[in-house]
Design a protein around this motif. Structure first.
Motif, PDB file in Angstrom:
ATOM      1  N   ALA A 135      38.804  40.291  32.411  1.00 18.51           N
ATOM      2  CA  ALA A 135      39.795  40.828  33.348  1.00 18.51           C
ATOM      3  C   ALA A 135      39.117  41.078  34.696  1.00 18.51           C
ATOM      4  CB  ALA A 135      40.386  42.122  32.810  1.00 18.51           C
ATOM      5  N   LEU A 136      39.668  40.455  35.718  1.00 20.00           N
ATOM      6  CA  LEU A 136      39.115  40.552  37.066  1.00 20.00           C
ATOM      7  C   LEU A 136      40.219  41.017  38.006  1.00 20.00           C
ATOM      8  CD1 LEU A 136      36.512  39.681  38.756  1.00 20.00           C
ATOM      9  CD2 LEU A 136      37.822  37.637  39.293  1.00 20.00           C
ATOM     10  N   ALA A 137      39.861  41.866  38.951  1.00 18.34           N
ATOM     11  CA  ALA A 137      40.824  42.311  39.961  1.00 18.34           C
ATOM     12  C   ALA A 137      40.326  41.867  41.327  1.00 18.34           C
ATOM     13  CB  ALA A 137      40.969  43.826  39.933  1.00 18.34           C
ATOM     14  N   ILE A 138      41.139  41.141  42.047  1.00 21.01           N
ATOM     15  CA  ILE A 138      40.828  40.812  43.440  1.00 21.01           C
ATOM     16  C   ILE A 138      41.500  41.899  44.259  1.00 21.01           C
ATOM     17  CG2 ILE A 138      41.085  39.139  45.298  1.00 21.01           C
ATOM     18  CD1 ILE A 138      40.995  36.932  43.184  1.00 21.01           C
ATOM     19  N   PHE A 139      40.674  42.808  44.769  1.00 26.21           N
ATOM     20  CA  PHE A 139      41.139  44.023  45.440  1.00 26.21           C
ATOM     21  C   PHE A 139      40.874  43.882  46.933  1.00 26.21           C
ATOM     22  CE2 PHE A 139      40.396  48.871  45.926  1.00 26.21           C
ATOM     23  CZ  PHE A 139      41.718  49.071  46.286  1.00 26.21           C
ATOM     24  N   LEU A 140      41.938  43.679  47.684  1.00 24.42           N
ATOM     25  CA  LEU A 140      41.837  43.454  49.119  1.00 24.42           C
ATOM     26  C   LEU A 140      41.927  44.768  49.870  1.00 24.42           C
ATOM     27  CD1 LEU A 140      41.704  41.062  51.134  1.00 24.42           C
ATOM     28  CD2 LEU A 140      44.122  41.439  51.473  1.00 24.42           C
TER      29      LEU A 140
END
Length: 175
Positions: free
Chosen positions: A54-59
């Motif tokens: 599980a990966l989150a691309i957090f901008l």
């Protein structure tokens, strides 16, 4: 007779469209130039969180320093099994970068080219470049104040659904 306010609104709309014509010509060239220099324009710092399924691309865009609530959002993602890939559309202070490194798999500082979608695009590009193969990807922006309470179950609820793609939207009065 057409009301004056409608004429003014339509004139403003035409002005906006006319101003977009030069951008439509220039932006494809600017995008290719950016892509060719991307490795030089990105500042990438390794983080303490291992990349998993599980990966989150957090901008984030926090030009005046990162708000504590943004770090809380990042910590909440980690607590829920996500390894954040933090994409900052502005340079970070050493202290903010260090804090993000503790809470993420990687921290990327980039020019604000393409704004939010440019940042997400670079995040997806980096996932591919690094050979990461997450089973789940969460896209999140710092403009979303999340979680509002410690007992928030939104991430668990999203992960429990059998759907391939899940999103959230608030309609109406959020109180």
């Amino acid at each position: 007779m057409i009301p004056k306010w409608k004429l003014a609104r339509e004139f403003d709309r035409l002005k906006t469209q006319a101003q977009a014509i030069p951008l439509a010509i220039i932006e494809p060239f600017a995008q290719r130039r950016y892509d060719a220099r991307r490795d030089l324009d990105l500042r990438i710092s390794a983080g303490a969180q291992a990349a998993g399924k599980a990966l989150a691309i957090f901008l984030v865009y926090q030009p005046g320093g990162v708000a504590r609530s943004v770090f809380q959002t990042c910590a909440h993602m980690v607590e829920n099994g996500f390894a954040p890939l933090v994409i900052s559309n502005t340079p970070l202070s050493d202290m903010d970068r260090t804090t993000f490194q503790e809470l993420s798999h990687m921290v990327v500082e980039r020019p604000n080219f393409g704004y939010d979608f440019g940042g997400y695009r670079d995040g997806v590009w980096l996932v591919e470049k690094l050979g990461l193969r997450p089973f789940e990807v969460l896209f999140l922006n710092d403009s979303v104040w999340f979680p509002v309470s410690k007992s928030a179950t939104l991430l668990a609820d999203m992960r429990a659904t059998p759907q391939d793609y899940v999103g959230t939207q608030v309609f109406g009065d959020v109180t």
